[in-house]
Design a protein around this motif. Structure first.
Motif, PDB file in Angstrom:
ATOM      1  N   MET A   1       1.124  -0.906  -0.198  1.00  0.00           N
ATOM      2  CA  MET A   1      -0.094   0.239   0.219  1.00  0.00           C
ATOM      3  C   MET A   1       1.403   1.559  -0.305  1.00  0.00           C
ATOM      4  O   MET A   1       0.683   2.036  -1.354  1.00  0.00           O
ATOM      5  CB  MET A   1      -0.851   0.421   1.428  1.00  0.00           C
ATOM      6  N   GLU A   2       1.799   1.531   0.491  1.00  0.00           N
ATOM      7  CA  GLU A   2       2.884   2.821   0.993  1.00  0.00           C
ATOM      8  C   GLU A   2       3.668   2.942  -0.230  1.00  0.00           C
ATOM      9  O   GLU A   2       3.798   3.761  -0.690  1.00  0.00           O
ATOM     10  CB  GLU A   2       3.617   2.506   1.981  1.00  0.00           C
ATOM     11  N   ASP A   3       3.666   1.962  -0.979  1.00  0.00           N
ATOM     12  CA  ASP A   3       4.369   2.484  -2.562  1.00  0.00           C
ATOM     13  C   ASP A   3       2.838   2.574  -3.480  1.00  0.00           C
ATOM     14  O   ASP A   3       4.088   3.794  -4.303  1.00  0.00           O
ATOM     15  CB  ASP A   3       4.964   0.675  -3.069  1.00  0.00           C
ATOM     16  N   LEU A   4       2.574   1.754  -3.073  1.00  0.00           N
ATOM     17  CA  LEU A   4       1.202   2.109  -4.164  1.00  0.00           C
ATOM     18  C   LEU A   4       1.142   3.348  -4.147  1.00  0.00           C
ATOM     19  O   LEU A   4       0.284   4.450  -4.784  1.00  0.00           O
ATOM     20  CB  LEU A   4      -0.426   1.465  -3.873  1.00  0.00           C
ATOM     21  N   ARG A   5       0.729   3.763  -2.883  1.00  0.00           N
ATOM     22  CA  ARG A   5       0.488   5.131  -2.669  1.00  0.00           C
ATOM     23  C   ARG A   5       1.093   6.201  -3.093  1.00  0.00           C
ATOM     24  O   ARG A   5       1.134   7.273  -3.495  1.00  0.00           O
ATOM     25  CB  ARG A   5       0.005   5.204  -0.553  1.00  0.00           C
ATOM     26  N   ALA A   6       2.353   6.402  -3.210  1.00  0.00           N
ATOM     27  CA  ALA A   6       3.405   7.034  -3.061  1.00  0.00           C
ATOM     28  C   ALA A   6       4.176   7.161  -4.743  1.00  0.00           C
ATOM     29  O   ALA A   6       3.452   8.253  -5.104  1.00  0.00           O
ATOM     30  CB  ALA A   6       5.169   6.077  -2.752  1.00  0.00           C
ATOM     31  N   ALA A   7       3.587   6.125  -5.369  1.00  0.00           N
ATOM     32  CA  ALA A   7       3.261   6.032  -6.855  1.00  0.00           C
ATOM     33  C   ALA A   7       1.933   6.735  -7.142  1.00  0.00           C
ATOM     34  O   ALA A   7       2.255   8.160  -8.171  1.00  0.00           O
ATOM     35  CB  ALA A   7       3.390   4.993  -7.416  1.00  0.00           C
ATOM     36  N   ALA A   8       0.870   6.740  -6.148  1.00  0.00           N
ATOM     37  CA  ALA A   8      -0.199   7.365  -7.197  1.00  0.00           C
ATOM     38  C   ALA A   8      -0.509   8.715  -6.912  1.00  0.00           C
ATOM     39  O   ALA A   8      -1.194   9.125  -7.494  1.00  0.00           O
ATOM     40  CB  ALA A   8      -1.452   6.569  -6.343  1.00  0.00           C
ATOM     41  N   ASN A   9       0.338   9.421  -5.752  1.00  0.00           N
ATOM     42  CA  ASN A   9       0.976  10.307  -5.107  1.00  0.00           C
ATOM     43  C   ASN A   9       1.655  11.884  -6.606  1.00  0.00           C
ATOM     44  O   ASN A   9       0.743  13.123  -6.026  1.00  0.00           O
ATOM     45  CB  ASN A   9       1.224  10.884  -4.329  1.00  0.00           C
ATOM     46  N   ILE A  10       2.383  10.681  -7.206  1.00  0.00           N
ATOM     47  CA  ILE A  10       2.840  11.270  -7.707  1.00  0.00           C
ATOM     48  C   ILE A  10       2.187  11.601  -9.462  1.00  0.00           C
ATOM     49  O   ILE A  10       1.901  12.743 -10.036  1.00  0.00           O
ATOM     50  CB  ILE A  10       4.456  10.354  -7.925  1.00  0.00           C
ATOM     51  N   LEU A  11       1.313  10.736  -9.532  1.00  0.00           N
ATOM     52  CA  LEU A  11       0.580  10.604 -11.227  1.00  0.00           C
ATOM     53  C   LEU A  11      -0.448  11.761 -11.022  1.00  0.00           C
ATOM     54  O   LEU A  11      -1.467  11.300 -11.981  1.00  0.00           O
ATOM     55  CB  LEU A  11       0.329   8.573 -10.996  1.00  0.00           C
ATOM     56  N   ARG A  12      -1.444  11.574  -9.674  1.00  0.00           N
ATOM     57  CA  ARG A  12      -2.649  12.313 -10.069  1.00  0.00           C
ATOM     58  C   ARG A  12      -2.865  13.061 -10.162  1.00  0.00           C
ATOM     59  O   ARG A  12      -2.024  13.858 -10.221  1.00  0.00           O
ATOM     60  CB  ARG A  12      -3.025  12.086  -8.217  1.00  0.00           C
ATOM     61  N   GLY A  13      -3.433  13.609 -11.156  1.00  0.00           N
ATOM     62  CA  GLY A  13      -3.701  14.357 -11.936  1.00  0.00           C
ATOM     63  C   GLY A  13      -2.837  14.968 -13.405  1.00  0.00           C
ATOM     64  O   GLY A  13      -2.800  15.487 -14.169  1.00  0.00           O
ATOM     65  N   GLN A  14      -2.286  13.754 -13.565  1.00  0.00           N
ATOM     66  CA  GLN A  14      -1.075  13.772 -14.447  1.00  0.00           C
ATOM     67  C   GLN A  14      -1.280  12.932 -15.498  1.00  0.00           C
ATOM     68  O   GLN A  14      -2.101  11.449 -15.169  1.00  0.00           O
ATOM     69  CB  GLN A  14       0.392  13.378 -13.561  1.00  0.00           C
TER      70      GLN A  14
ATOM     71  N   GLU B   1      -7.910   3.990  -9.874  1.00  0.00           N
ATOM     72  CA  GLU B   1      -8.023   5.083 -10.880  1.00  0.00           C
ATOM     73  C   GLU B   1      -7.345   6.436 -11.362  1.00  0.00           C
ATOM     74  O   GLU B   1      -7.368   6.752 -12.647  1.00  0.00           O
ATOM     75  CB  GLU B   1     -10.068   6.180 -10.680  1.00  0.00           C
ATOM     76  N   VAL B   2      -6.167   6.458 -10.299  1.00  0.00           N
ATOM     77  CA  VAL B   2      -5.306   6.861 -10.642  1.00  0.00           C
ATOM     78  C   VAL B   2      -4.634   6.903 -11.574  1.00  0.00           C
ATOM     79  O   VAL B   2      -4.483   7.750 -12.503  1.00  0.00           O
ATOM     80  CB  VAL B   2      -4.534   7.520  -9.291  1.00  0.00           C
ATOM     81  N   PHE B   3      -4.508   5.453 -11.283  1.00  0.00           N
ATOM     82  CA  PHE B   3      -3.332   5.301 -12.501  1.00  0.00           C
ATOM     83  C   PHE B   3      -4.032   4.941 -13.837  1.00  0.00           C
ATOM     84  O   PHE B   3      -2.909   5.034 -14.174  1.00  0.00           O
ATOM     85  CB  PHE B   3      -2.277   3.844 -11.714  1.00  0.00           C
TER      86      PHE B   3
END
Lengths: 195, 475
Positions: B347-360, B388-390
């Protein structure tokens, strides 16, 4: 008995000098889906030995002379990476019975010992000699724990765990040995479960 | 005598002590099995008429050869019929021997090293083995956990024990304050770069210092996971409140949890205990890392230059990677992004990636796949809307499994392609013949997905929140 005992082997060497040869090179992952141990030799170092169209490259392992080599000399830290026992299975199926390097990765070394492939960590000077003199006839003596090099290369002692040596020389595997400890295991387990 | 964490756990599991003539017989608390390294072991049992001694201490799942896509008709497109047979063989063997199995119908199925901790089957003070070198992951809980070969899988199935000589111990101590954008993945890559790919051979590692004490369990698992990439079969972190908070309430944790925690706490390395070797690093010196060569020790800070190639092996590694000494990895064009594997799929890894990819949006030239480590994580990530972010960013959201870490299931790149990958090995051909792999954190992989070139994650991350100086007395 699950493999041919080893006491003394005299053979020409095949040298793969690169350091850190990992088990993904020895046996690429896409050949790991088999559910038996046999016939893996044809995939040994597959991506070094075959072109994309499946034809053989001119890699030394494809030469006729290589088929007679029972001793493989690897660069430093041979067998690192994945724990896949398919690596020693492929090496022994190809015909190797000894692998020598200045360092051999732990899991690969353990797996080799269990499959009649003698892993020898050899003195740096001897290792360098072996790297510099491919295809020489070398003798590995498990009785005296010696590697004898030709052409005044000298004789070098190597260390091997007494138990592993015994198993290799007798061609016995550890399963029977462990089965023989079932009483000790019962006693231990009863205590372990209480705690 | 003062003892290390490793010594204490080892001593608890010695059935017969080692002597110069024979290795120790070590009892195994938990045996994890999967489809790739177990079939030949079950065959040996069958040939010899042996049964599984402790099916209740054995846990099975399918992860390596499993497809990460589902066909429109609901079927699973295996890479080869042989891969499907391998999975079926595991399911049949486990059923025959009464082993709890998390197959296709289980909501817990996942990469074996992700699933077992989630179930609370992984516990402090245990000995854990699996026919997989990344078993070192479970050391994050203060367990002695290491990979074994298939012959030993057979030994453990039949005897719940293995023969082994005690390794030496090495302390890796890191204290201090980590810089912005520095993740557990960067820390372990920095450690491997320092001690070398064979630097841990013959040792059991213990990661010590405030950097690991302050780390989450997800992060500790990332660190311990890659111990084997330094040649160490196992790497451990002492159990503490963080460990207990993670385990509390999980399926297999002990009934008297408080008593268990008290016991687990006593496993911490005693003051004054001696290690055979100690390596000290400063947290401040670690920066986001990427690999540039063909093994995990060939790693550099993302804002530094590729070092000179001193040996023939180094030269051939740089040739394979199509990179040059004295240049930077950042800015190199990428073709694919893989976020997943037992190293970085929690989860921590996916959240970290999603935080960067959100809206991009990911770069048009890039194919990105995100593969959760388990069904549990997939469900949790979907509940948080991470998928959904991904998907909105243009990445694929796949079914859990080992996937492109080793490409056994057919998830591979094309020859010559460069993949920035959160996995653990950048060996030549690991992700497909001729494929070039760059290992990095989920943050670095996500940042690079957007730009299409290897990108320092700090350039796209929100700046760190500055600590407020304590001005004046409290109101």
């Amino acid at each position: 008995m699950s493999f041919k005992p080893i006491t003394q082997i005299t053979s020409k060497t095949l040298v793969l000098p690169a350091s850190n040869i990992d088990t993904d090179q020895i046996m690429p992952a896409r050949f790991l889906t088999m559910t038996t141990k046999t016939g893996l030799g044809k995939h040994l170092f597959h991506d070094w030995r075959y072109n994309d169209d499946g034809t053989e490259t001119d890699h030394e392992l494809n030469s006729l002379a290589a088929k007679d080599c029972q001793i493989l000399i690897g660069g430093h830290n041979f067998g690192c990476g994945s724990s896949r026992e398919h690596a020693p299975w492929a090496l022994t199926d190809y015909g190797f019975r000894v692998v020598m390097s200045s360092e051999i990765a732990d899991i690969f070394r353990g797996n080799s010992l269990k499959n009649g492939l003698l892993p020898i960590v050899i003195d740096k000077a001897a290792h360098q000699w072996l790297l510099d003199h491919p295809s020489e006839e070398v003798t590995v003596d498990l009785e005296s724990c010696e590697v004898r090099l030709p052409k005044n290369g000298g004789t070098y002692k190597f260390e091997i765990d007494a138990f592993s040596r015994h198993c290799l020389m007798q061609g016995i595997d550890e399963m029977g040995y462990l089965q023989g400890q079932s009483d000790a295991l019962d006693t231990f387990e009863a205590r372990y479960e209480r705690n | 005598m003062a003892k290390t964490l490793f010594d204490k756990v080892w001593d608890r599991h010695v059935v017969i002590p080692e002597t110069p003539e024979h290795p120790a017989t070590l009892y195994i608390g938990l045996h994890l099995i999967h489809e790739v390294t177990s079939p030949q072991a079950f065959s040996v049992l069958k040939e010899r008429g042996l049964s599984v001694r402790r099916p209740d201490r054995t846990l099975a799942t399918i992860d390596h050869s499993t497809p990460t896509l589902i066909s429109p008709d609901g079927s699973r497109p295996y890479v080869t019929p042989q891969a499907e047979r391998q999975v079926e063989t595991l399911l049949t063997n486990a059923k025959t021997h009464g082993i709890e199995t998390h197959g296709w119908d289980s909501p817990h199925r996942g990469i074996v090293h992700v699933m077992s901790p989630e179930l609370g089957a992984t516990q402090p003070g245990m000995t854990i083995v699996c026919g997989d070198s990344h078993t070192s992951t479970h050391g994050a809980f203060g367990a002695i956990a290491f990979g074994i070969g298939t012959t030993q899988v057979g030994h453990v199935l039949a005897n719940q024990s293995i023969l082994m000589r005690k390794p030496k111990t090495m302390a890796i101590e890191i204290n201090g304050t980590l810089g912005h954008g520095v993740t557990p993945k960067d820390i372990i890559l920095a450690i491997i770069a320092k001690i070398g790919i064979g630097g841990g051979t013959g040792y059991a590692l213990e990661y010590r210092g405030n950097v690991f004490e302050d780390m989450s369990m997800d992060g500790r698992m990332t660190v311990c996971n890659m111990s084997i990439e330094a040649g160490a079969r196992c790497g451990m972190i002492a159990p503490d409140q963080t460990t207990f908070d993670y385990l509390k309430g999980r399926k297999y944790t002990p009934k008297d949890f408080n008593a268990a925690c008290k016991d687990w706490l006593s496993l911490q390395t005693d003051k004054g205990a001696k290690f055979d070797k100690t390596v000290i690093m400063a947290a401040e010196d670690i920066r986001p890392m990427v690999t540039y060569g063909t093994h995990p020790g060939m790693a550099i800070a993302i804002d530094s230059l590729i070092p000179p190639a001193d040996t023939a092996a180094d030269k051939s590694a740089l040739d394979y990677m199509q990179v040059t000494s004295g240049t930077a990895m950042s800015g190199t064009k990428i073709n694919r992004v893989f976020i997943g594997s037992c190293t970085n799929s929690r989860m921590e890894d996916l959240r970290a990636a999603a935080n960067i990819l959100r809206g991009q949006s990911i770069a048009q030239s890039v194919t990105a796949i995100v593969v959760a480590g388990s069904e549990t994580i997939k469900a949790e990530a979907e509940a948080e809307g991470l998928h959904e972010v991904f998907l909105k960013a243009g990445a694929q959201w796949r079914e859990p499994g080992c996937s492109m870490c080793l490409g056994m299931n057919g998830d591979i790149g094309a020859p010559g392609e460069l993949i920035i990958s959160t996995s653990n090995r950048n060996f030549a051909g690991r992700q497909g013949p001729g494929v070039r792999t760059v290992l990095a954190s989920p943050e670095t992989a996500a940042a690079s997905a957007i730009t299409g070139i290897i990108t320092d994650p700090r350039s796209v991350m929100a700046p760190p929140i500055p600590c407020k100086p304590n001005l004046g007395s409290p109101a």
